[in-house]
Design an enzyme around this catalytic site. Sequence first.
Site, PDB file in Angstrom:
ATOM      1  N   GLU A 169      -0.346  -5.194  22.347  1.00  0.00           N
ATOM      2  CA  GLU A 169      -1.542  -5.844  22.118  1.00  0.00           C
ATOM      3  C   GLU A 169      -2.605  -4.838  21.528  1.00  0.00           C
ATOM      4  OE1 GLU A 169      -2.066  -8.132  25.911  1.00  0.00           O
ATOM      5  OE2 GLU A 169      -1.002  -9.578  25.031  1.00  0.00           O
TER       6      GLU A 169
ATOM      7  N   ASP B 161       4.934 -14.224  29.440  1.00  0.00           N
ATOM      8  CA  ASP B 161       3.641 -13.878  29.820  1.00  0.00           C
ATOM      9  C   ASP B 161       3.059 -14.967  30.865  1.00  0.00           C
ATOM     10  OD1 ASP B 161       1.265 -12.458  30.112  1.00  0.00           O
ATOM     11  OD2 ASP B 161       0.363 -12.967  28.077  1.00  0.00           O
TER      12      ASP B 161
ATOM     13  N   GLU C  58      -4.627 -17.209  34.819  1.00  0.00           N
ATOM     14  CA  GLU C  58      -4.901 -17.476  33.023  1.00  0.00           C
ATOM     15  C   GLU C  58      -4.100 -18.724  32.583  1.00  0.00           C
ATOM     16  OE1 GLU C  58      -3.482 -13.858  31.084  1.00  0.00           O
ATOM     17  OE2 GLU C  58      -4.081 -14.652  29.258  1.00  0.00           O
TER      18      GLU C  58
HETATM   19  C1  GCV Z   1      -5.078  -7.399  30.140  1.00  0.00           C
HETATM   20  C2  GCV Z   1      -1.931 -11.316  28.213  1.00  0.00           C
HETATM   21  C3  GCV Z   1      -3.593 -11.474  28.713  1.00  0.00           C
HETATM   22  C4  GCV Z   1      -4.392 -10.213  28.318  1.00  0.00           C
HETATM   23  C5  GCV Z   1      -3.797  -9.143  29.049  1.00  0.00           C
HETATM   24  C6  GCV Z   1      -2.261  -9.077  28.834  1.00  0.00           C
HETATM   25  C7  GCV Z   1      -1.596  -7.783  29.760  1.00  0.00           C
HETATM   26  O1  GCV Z   1      -1.777 -11.156  27.108  1.00  0.00           O
HETATM   27  O2  GCV Z   1      -3.929 -12.579  27.826  1.00  0.00           O
HETATM   28  O3  GCV Z   1      -5.531 -10.674  28.786  1.00  0.00           O
HETATM   29  O4  GCV Z   1      -4.652  -8.074  28.989  1.00  0.00           O
HETATM   30  O5  GCV Z   1      -1.701 -10.185  28.990  1.00  0.00           O
HETATM   31  O6  GCV Z   1      -0.974  -8.103  30.573  1.00  0.00           O
HETATM   32  O7  GCV Z   1      -1.648  -6.696  29.452  1.00  0.00           O
END
Ligand code: GCV
Length: 838
Positions: free
Chosen positions: A303, A382, A410
């Site tokens: 990411e 995720d 989330e």
């Molecule tokens: C902290 C997902 C979440 C992100 C998070 C990522 C991770 O993509 O949406 O906000 O980033 O996981 O666990 O690194």
Amino acid sequence: MSKFGLLSLLAVAALHGETGYDAWLRYAPLQGAALDQVRQAVPAVVAVLDQSPVAASARAELIRGLKGMLGRTLRAESALPGESAILVGTVDQIRRAAPRLLPDVRLGADAFWLKSAANGPLRYTIITASNDRGLLYGAFALLRTIAIGETIAGLDQRETPYAPVRWLNHWDNLNGTIERGYGGRSIFWDGGKVREDLSRVGDYGRLLASLGINGCSINNVNADLKILTPELAPQIARIADELRPWGVQVAISVDFGSPQRMGGLSTFDPLDPAVAEWWKARADDIYRAVPDLAGFVMKTDSEGRVGPSAYGRTHADAANAVARALKPHGGLLFYRGFVYDNHMDWRNLKNDRGRAAWDNFHSLDGKFDDNAIIQIKNGPIDFQVREPASPLFGALEKTNQVVELQITQEYFGQAKHNVFLVPYWKETLDFDMHAKGAAPTPVKALVAGKTFERTSGGFVGVSNVGLDDNWSGNQLSQANLYGFGRLAWNPDLSSKRIADEWTRLTFGLDPKVVDTISTMQLSTWRTYENYTGPLGLQTLTDIVGDHYSVNVEASERNGWGQWHRADETGAGMDRTVATGTGFIGQYRPEVAKVYESLESCPDDLLLFLHHVPYTYKLHSGKTVIQYIYDSHYEGADAVAGYARQWKALKDLVDERRYSEILTQLQYQAGQAIVWRDAVNTWFQKASKIDDAKGRVGHYPGRTEAESMTLQGYTVRPIAPAPEEDASGGKIVTCPAGATPCSATMQFDGPAGWYTVSVEYFDLATGVSQYRVFVGEQLIDEWSADLRLPSRRMDAGASTRRVMAGVALRRGDQIRIEGKPGGNEPAPLDYIEILPDKM
Ligand code: GCV
């Protein structure tokens, strides 16, 4: 103010309720037989033989807890008294003071033993351990036993934590915001610095210690480069000082690119000696300020975060370069297994984000240093509403690993919806990966290092805590922090035991309260799954937006790889070895066999692992499409039931928490209907198969706003949000600055009592006013002022106002008036009028 005035104010405040700040450590007064029994068993003295600050916390907690529950203040002593006592000390300390009180047992690190003992006429309740943390954990365990109404007579309770790592990760940014945080701003950070007032942090440490949590990383894994600057080290030390008396060690998240991006080197290549030196120097700096720092957490090649791929190095190269810098200080490096490409070609049916963790790490097994730990999310994608256990758990034999569980919700309704996550987590933790011979190798044993006799391992939870009064954004979400901690201590505890304990501690011992809340909590995961993403479809939310609103198509046709591949022909991602992505082949053969075959694949994971037509029959005999329709109705009905059940607890729960939770459950009930209708409409359109029960697309008592008589309101499509975000695809909005607009309909049902629901959109951009009239009589009015995660007019902003018990008769004119506020045009979707449910 007179003393009397102040006292009566306090009494009124108590009556009106609790904020939730005390969470499960309320120590509410015991009553009746429970009080008598404990008063008899508890002596007048608490003697703490250990002199450490952590043992001092144990003493203070025992005095505080017993005062709250029994109304008695115990005398504190530091040597064995000549009278009955609660005696706190390590095995060695107690044996030195009174050799005959205890045998010479060896207890593991952080373990404790609660033991009733006698010496002549003197009675002792002993809390012993091999270290100070164990003493603190024992003190909390004793208080918990009393608070949940269990007996402390004849105690002989020995507990050893299941794993050494019982940590939280905070995704807190240095500016005070929290990524995926729903409990307010950070308790640690503000404006690029550690907050001046850290009083909340000490209180947080106390909550964590009560669960046996021993480590906490304090900043986002999407790490700010500033975390390693010299100015921050003394500030981080202040946080460590607050948590240390509670046995909680601080850790920080670091950016792998730091040597170059803030350190002035020309490279961050992990095999470059200058880079290794740089990491060593930074580790030495931070350990000078925080000598007991627990270690670093690192997210790489994921990411947008840089990683070893920049230099063609492996994750082991990267992890070891940093782990070696921590090693002399006893620090651990948590290297995240959440490595994947978010620009994958969605057209290629063989591409699969689910494969990424295993593909990246399995061949590196044995290449990581012992103080490097791979941190693996519970599932391969995720934190979706349901995923199989990550195959990587079963693939690492010579590498330390921990499981990462997300406490913050989330993809689980962001603390607006109530979902108790313990049953979800247990499903992964108890899953047998068949990683070694015939004996079971559940995920919990693998991550704890038991299966392959690893040197470290355990459990990491992404915390849901912020500055809100109730810590976690709503009262019920506290249960997830509690549940994570209890599972990290002992994953063999049942979900029911954890739900019961939490409810008793948080809401008291009334059997009706305990039964109602605990039963609700245990069903919430299935309920949420039912109305969001059943059969392994994953959470059908806006994955390119807020991760909250329903949006079935958002996961398709983009590189993020959260694909469910639902289209006109069927649904599900073919992950088989035979015809799909081959993901199933990453499991050991015993597991792969079950998942590969449609006959044996569990229905709950069907669409995660296979692509099937909508007419495919599940093991129950129901078709996939009918299951999707039915589960959405079941889910929405269940949430409506929660709100009804909660109402039966009025007067049994303090007013403030009662009404906050009622409001939350009612909101959730409305959103569950929005999800139900949007998902079902989408699948009906895609599959062209009607609901056998005739519900989808036919909504009794519903009148679309666009077909009411409108004054001032104009009709428009819900677009750019997906059509199914609004009932009938259209809404009405009132131009800014207009006098109230109105939408009127004539009721043509028989006279009786009705529930009138108005579906409208509550945006962050303004606060509209709504009023509902029957004839000229005003029956309800409200402001659209909720703080919702959705940032635009879509299903996530869709909100339901419910007016029960309204007397209506044929011919009544029902008028909704909407007055725009700010940039919110008083949007309306529909009105629904149904006979009152008794
Ligand atoms: C902290 C997902 C979440 C992100 C998070 C990522 C991770 O993509 O949406 O906000 O980033 O996981 O666990 O690194």
